[in-house]
Write a protein that holds these residues in place. Structure first.
Motif, short mmCIF file in Angstrom:
data_model
loop_
_atom_site.label_atom_id
_atom_site.label_comp_id
_atom_site.label_asym_id
_atom_site.label_seq_id
_atom_site.Cartn_x
_atom_site.Cartn_y
_atom_site.Cartn_z
N GLY A 244 55.93 74.55 16.56
CA GLY A 244 56.70 74.89 15.51
C GLY A 244 56.56 76.43 15.07
N GLY A 245 55.38 77.02 15.21
CA GLY A 245 55.16 78.33 15.15
C GLY A 245 55.28 79.38 16.22
N ILE A 246 56.15 78.76 17.22
CA ILE A 246 56.14 79.85 18.36
C ILE A 246 56.46 81.20 18.22
CG2 ILE A 246 58.21 78.81 18.92
CD1 ILE A 246 58.00 79.74 22.03
N THR A 247 57.55 81.25 17.38
CA THR A 247 57.89 82.98 17.25
C THR A 247 57.13 83.48 16.31
OG1 THR A 247 60.18 81.72 17.30
CG2 THR A 247 60.05 84.01 16.14
N GLN A 248 56.37 82.92 15.33
CA GLN A 248 55.47 83.58 14.50
C GLN A 248 54.22 83.82 15.35
OE1 GLN A 248 55.66 84.49 11.17
NE2 GLN A 248 57.94 84.04 11.58
N ILE A 391 52.27 77.11 24.56
CA ILE A 391 51.06 77.79 25.14
C ILE A 391 51.24 78.79 26.22
CG2 ILE A 391 48.67 77.61 26.22
CD1 ILE A 391 48.30 74.96 24.61
N VAL A 392 52.17 77.98 27.20
CA VAL A 392 52.64 78.99 28.42
C VAL A 392 53.30 80.19 28.10
CG1 VAL A 392 54.17 79.08 30.43
CG2 VAL A 392 52.66 77.00 30.00
N SER A 393 54.17 80.19 27.03
CA SER A 393 54.97 81.08 26.60
C SER A 393 54.06 82.04 25.71
CB SER A 393 56.17 80.71 25.77
OG SER A 393 55.62 80.45 24.37
N VAL A 394 53.18 81.82 25.01
CA VAL A 394 52.20 82.68 24.25
C VAL A 394 51.50 83.45 25.30
CG1 VAL A 394 50.42 82.65 23.00
CG2 VAL A 394 52.25 81.44 22.18
N VAL A 395 50.97 82.97 26.28
CA VAL A 395 50.19 83.49 27.16
C VAL A 395 51.13 84.76 27.84
CG1 VAL A 395 49.17 83.30 29.47
CG2 VAL A 395 48.76 81.76 27.87
N VAL A 396 52.41 84.39 28.43
CA VAL A 396 53.19 85.29 28.75
C VAL A 396 53.66 86.36 28.12
CG1 VAL A 396 55.73 85.75 29.50
CG2 VAL A 396 54.35 83.44 30.54
N ASN A 397 53.68 85.95 26.67
CA ASN A 397 54.09 87.23 25.64
C ASN A 397 53.00 88.05 25.57
OD1 ASN A 397 55.54 88.31 23.19
ND2 ASN A 397 53.75 87.53 22.20
N SER A 398 51.70 87.53 25.49
CA SER A 398 50.39 88.41 25.23
C SER A 398 50.36 89.31 26.49
CB SER A 398 49.37 87.53 25.20
OG SER A 398 49.48 86.55 24.17
N ALA A 399 50.52 88.83 27.49
CA ALA A 399 50.51 89.60 28.72
C ALA A 399 51.27 90.64 28.77
CB ALA A 399 50.56 88.76 30.04
N LEU A 400 52.70 90.38 28.58
CA LEU A 400 53.75 91.27 28.77
C LEU A 400 53.54 92.26 27.61
CD1 LEU A 400 56.76 89.23 29.79
CD2 LEU A 400 55.38 90.86 31.01
N GLY A 421 60.51 83.51 24.99
CA GLY A 421 61.46 82.70 24.54
C GLY A 421 62.43 82.03 25.75
N TRP A 422 62.68 82.75 26.42
CA TRP A 422 63.51 82.42 27.92
C TRP A 422 62.85 81.66 28.39
CZ3 TRP A 422 68.37 81.35 28.04
CH2 TRP A 422 69.46 82.33 27.49
N ILE A 423 61.52 81.76 28.95
CA ILE A 423 60.46 80.81 29.50
C ILE A 423 60.42 79.43 28.99
CG2 ILE A 423 58.41 80.61 30.42
CD1 ILE A 423 58.39 83.52 31.11
N ASN A 424 60.33 79.47 27.52
CA ASN A 424 60.02 78.25 26.85
C ASN A 424 61.48 77.55 26.89
OD1 ASN A 424 58.70 76.36 25.38
ND2 ASN A 424 59.06 77.39 23.29
N THR A 425 62.59 78.07 26.75
CA THR A 425 63.74 77.21 26.75
C THR A 425 63.99 76.54 28.27
OG1 THR A 425 64.81 79.04 25.18
CG2 THR A 425 66.36 77.71 26.54
#
Length: 531
Positions: A244-248, A391-400, A421-425
């Motif tokens: 639920g806290g993905i965006t944050q 978790i996958v999207s957070v890893v992608v976000n951090s790396a980018l 966000g799009w990867i998670n979707t």
């Protein structure tokens, strides 16, 4: 009541909150610009806001609502009341311990997590620590608010829970107006804002508490006890809290990286506020209404109705967010100039924030679809799958973010968030489809294609009209002229998009109205029915 009406109830209240949010950010921009104090306040506020999303909204909308709905179906309002009291006792105790522990640990948290880029400035770090300590009890208030909001939503009392967030903006606006009226310096203004956040948390909790009492449930305090229901809630809530806290989560990673450049945190926040309008009005409304509706349909064995609710909700989301995304991309600079460019907010600030907003616009449909897809898992009491995707999207976000920030600064952080966000979707969508929980409809695919065509025509019309409106959008033309030109462009976009969408079959009000009505089955008893 149809889902459209429920979306409208929650969305309308959320729209009011977001409009007040615009007023708040406009005053913030005038008072603090993108200066050091704006960075300090937003950094300090981000942390309690993160925990609010993790432990409150995410965990309770995902875990508490299905279990509360099940209790209503199985044991009536009295069973639901007993369950809510069990949860309240455990939640209150846990929040008290977390709040005290976090406040004691705040100096370390600011230095290593919240704003490591402030480490070279002891005064900036110290102020951030003190403001974060003042605001952190907001987490406790909002977590309890989220629980009671979940109760109200499950009982089909949507308004009190939806209107409560308005008061955060109202109270913060009052603090800003008082600061501007008295000519307060930036530091004093920051303190006014910090205390106003805490006051707003208390007011919001009071609103939903009286809303629950009005719905017919009086919550009493029970000694904390790990009952089977509470254990089941925790099993569901831990992964849901992360999801639920993905965006944050992504934003606090971006904030930690952005803290290395002065003004970057504030610039990201100002852009975030704009795209939160459609995200909040559409995404929050769909997520809040969809979860209890899906949960009740599934508990009652109405699989076809559940599938229909899910598909129609996705259709509704795309119908509204595709044009919003295109409009934000094209009008980003005009929007930022009209809303923010005055006082301490310069033309250079406008260029930076507008570029961030344009990128957020690209990610908007993905962010909102997450809100419409996650309930498909939560209603089936599956909170682990969305957590893995998060978790996958957070890893992608951090790396980018780490890779792109040295190259394109704040725009790199926005790009990372949109991509994540799009990867998670995509992961959520294809998993629901593969499991058979999301039925593929060629008619739905055709309507999405028609909506894309309508969005393309709308975009062409905006691009053509922009040069004619440009003279009226300059700061020297006056605020009324600026607002008139901006709303004129928005009105043109709406007329073009909705006209073409209905003309070519991308949308049909009659069809949407029929398909979004609840089934003919008798609804579960609410608190009002029990009285």
């Amino acid at each position: 009541m149809s889902l459209v009406k429920k979306f409208a109830t929650v969305g309308g209240a959320t729209l009011g909150s977001r409009l007040f949010g615009f007023a708040r950010e406009t005053l913030m921009a005038a008072a603090l610009g993108t200066g050091p104090m704006a960075d300090i306040f937003y950094a300090a506020f981000r942390f309690p806001n993160l925990f609010r999303r993790l432990f409150a909204e995410g965990a309770f909308n995902a875990a508490f609502v299905p279990l509360f709905s099940k209790e209503i179906e199985a044991n009536g309002v009295e069973g639901a009341k007993r369950f809510s009291e069990e949860v309240f006792g455990v939640l209150f105790t846990a929040l008290l311990v977390i709040t005290i522990g976090m406040q004691l640990s705040m100096p370390l948290l600011v230095r290593w997590i919240i704003a490591p880029g402030f480490a070279d400035d002891p005064e900036k770090t110290a102020i951030t620590v003190r403001m974060a300590i003042v605001m952190f009890p907001y987490l406790m208030c909002m977590s309890l608010t989220a629980m009671m909001s979940g109760m109200l939503n499950s009982l089909h009392h949507f308004f009190a829970a939806a209107i409560a967030p308005v008061f955060l903006n109202v109270i913060m606006i009052s603090a800003l107006l008082y600061a501007l009226w008295t000519g307060a310096d930036p530091l004093t203004t920051g303190w006014y804002l910090s205390w106003s956040v805490l006051a707003a948390g208390i007011v919001q909790l009071a609103i939903v508490y009286f809303g629950v009492r009005h719905a017919g449930i009086r919550i009493g305090f029970r000694r904390p006890k790990m009952t089977p229901n509470v254990k089941r809630l925790l099993v569901l809530a831990v992964p849901a809290a992360v999801t639920g806290g993905i965006t944050q989560i992504n934003q606090i990673i971006g904030q930690a990286i952005a803290s290395g450049k002065e003004g970057a945190i504030a610039a990201l926040q100002y852009a975030d506020r704009i795209y939160q309008l459609p995200l909040g009005v559409v995404g929050v409304a769909v997520g809040v209404v969809l979860l209890p509706e899906l949960a009740r349909a599934l508990k009652g064995g109405h699989m076809k109705e559940a599938s229909n609710i899910q598909n129609r909700s996705l259709e509704f989301v795309l119908f509204l967010t595709l044009p919003a995304a295109a409009g934000i991309w094209i009008l980003s600079e005009a929007i930022i100039r009209v809303l923010y460019e005055r006082g301490a907010f310069s033309a250079d600030n406008t260029a930076v924030v507008a570029s961030i907003l344009a990128i957020y616009g690209v990610g908007l449909p993905g962010f909102v679809m997450i809100k419409a897809l996650q309930p498909g898992f939560y209603a089936r009491e599956d909170t682990k799958t969305p957590m893995r995707f998060t978790i996958v999207s957070v890893v992608v976000n951090s790396a980018l973010a780490i890779s792109l920030f040295p190259l394109i600064a704040e725009r790199g952080i926005a790009t990372a968030e949109a991509a994540a966000g799009w990867i998670n979707t995509c992961l959520l969508f294809f998993t629901l489809w593969k499991r058979g929980d999301l039925t593929w409809e060629w008619s739905f695919a055709r309507r999405v294609l028609m909506l894309l065509i309508a969005t393309a025509f709308m975009s062409a019309g905006l691009i053509y009209a922009m040069p004619y409106a440009a003279p009226w959008l300059t700061p020297g033309s006056g605020l009324l002229h600026q607002l008139g030109a901006l709303f004129g462009l928005i009105g043109l976009a709406m007329v073009t998009y909705f006209g073409i969408a209905f003309l070519i079959g991308g949308a049909d009000l009659g069809m949407i109205r029929r398909n979004l009505k609840r089934g003919k089955r008798a609804p579960a008893p609410t608190a009002d029915d029990q009285q």
